[in-house]
Design an enzyme around this catalytic site. Sequence first.
Site, PDB file in Angstrom:
ATOM      1  N   CYS A  37       0.546  -1.007   0.046  1.00 16.90           N
ATOM      2  CA  CYS A  37      -0.195   0.243  -0.353  1.00 16.90           C
ATOM      3  C   CYS A  37       0.449   1.541   0.113  1.00 16.90           C
ATOM      4  O   CYS A  37       2.470   1.501   0.519  1.00 16.90           O
ATOM      5  CB  CYS A  37      -1.479   0.706   1.695  1.00 16.90           C
ATOM      6  SG  CYS A  37      -1.767  -1.446   1.428  1.00 16.90           S
ATOM      7  N   CYS A  41      -3.197   4.893   3.038  1.00 19.52           N
ATOM      8  CA  CYS A  41      -4.468   3.606   2.657  1.00 19.52           C
ATOM      9  C   CYS A  41      -5.823   4.002   3.565  1.00 19.52           C
ATOM     10  O   CYS A  41      -5.588   3.362   5.245  1.00 19.52           O
ATOM     11  CB  CYS A  41      -4.205   2.679   2.202  1.00 19.52           C
ATOM     12  SG  CYS A  41      -5.096   1.366   1.854  1.00 19.52           S
ATOM     13  N   CYS A  68      -2.661  -2.986  -3.785  1.00 20.44           N
ATOM     14  CA  CYS A  68      -3.271  -2.905  -2.870  1.00 20.44           C
ATOM     15  C   CYS A  68      -4.813  -2.342  -4.228  1.00 20.44           C
ATOM     16  O   CYS A  68      -4.001  -2.025  -4.312  1.00 20.44           O
ATOM     17  CB  CYS A  68      -3.322  -2.453  -1.569  1.00 20.44           C
ATOM     18  SG  CYS A  68      -4.771  -1.746  -1.035  1.00 20.44           S
ATOM     19  N   CYS A  71      -5.722   1.541  -2.403  1.00 22.48           N
ATOM     20  CA  CYS A  71      -4.847   2.553  -2.473  1.00 22.48           C
ATOM     21  C   CYS A  71      -4.729   2.579  -3.677  1.00 22.48           C
ATOM     22  O   CYS A  71      -4.191   3.633  -4.279  1.00 22.48           O
ATOM     23  CB  CYS A  71      -4.497   2.230  -1.071  1.00 22.48           C
ATOM     24  SG  CYS A  71      -2.971   1.606  -1.360  1.00 22.48           S
TER      25      CYS A  71
HETATM   26 ZN   LIG Z   1      -3.846   0.022   0.158  1.00 20.25          ZN
END
Ligand SMILES: [Zn+2]
Length: 353
Positions: A37, A41, A68, A71
């Site tokens: 991330c 996030c 991810c 994000c």
């Molecule tokens: Zn994330």
Amino acid sequence: MMINANTLDEETVWRQLVARDRNAEFFYGVSTTGVFCRPGCGSRPPLRENTRFFGTPADARAAGFRACKRCKPEETVRPSAVAQMCAYLERQIDKPVRLATLGKLIGMSPFTAQRVFKQAMGATPSQYQRAIRANALRNQLRDGETNVTTAIYDAGYGSSSRAYEKTPLGMTPGRFLAGGRGEKIGFATAESSDAGPLGWIIVGSTERGVCWLALADSPEAAEASLREEFPAAEIASDPTLQKAVATVLERIAGGGGKQAQNLPLDLRGTAFQLRVWQALQEIPAGETKTYSQLAAEMGMPNSTRAVARACATNRVSVLVPCHRVVGVSGSLTGYRWGVERKRQLLKAEGARR
Ligand SMILES: [Zn+2]
């Protein structure tokens, strides 16, 4: 600059992660989920012992993490990415730079690098590079003191410090490429009272602030300097700027320092130039620094020549006091508006050299 895991201070980045600092420039992988991330996030913060830090998405991928979905760390460009690309292009001024190289530099695809750059700069990376080259050449040709100053420009191209990519600062507006096209610049001139080597000063200002402050031998030469610097701008005399001129003259004479400090400036330059010009404004009157001192204080000890080049391209004399930077052993080196004027300005400030 590739932030690599070795240079990340774990305490700091962990605090930024916990604080969900969106401006933090690193990525983190969570070993229990295999996902990486960016800070900010919305997903649940990981346990510290399960967290690894990376400078780029590519590093995180190489370590086996996947992006991810929340994000989307690979689609977000770090705030300093554009400044970083600019700095790189400025150093590679004589060589074509491939988009793939820029992409790699900021850990993004070539396509993303191009898009982000163009969005921020109003020009493609190659257009930007051409403009910088043309600018440097123009400055070289214009400068009477070819010996020292040209040497400084030339030398600047060879600088290879990576340090100055660290901090994102200003960005070059797209209009920089056009020599001020579509802009209105007003000006006023006055003769400096002691009529010594300083001669005439001209203040050129956009609606945002002073963009040109030059010293010249006559009012005609002063105006010509402004027109040459902003060939595409709409330039007209503006008597209301006499007040600004007076303020600058007071500043030179040693009074009114505070007021002059408050004149708004409209500085245009690359991220690197802006950084140097900022540092110049922090040198107090009566003091001088050498180019290498300034470079070292800016955290880029290997960029002395690039710093000298940025000083030599300053457009706002006196208020951005490039005259306070001297050579080793106090030699005056070059000055865009003549070494004699530099000597005079330093003398007026009571600088010991
Ligand atoms: Zn994330």
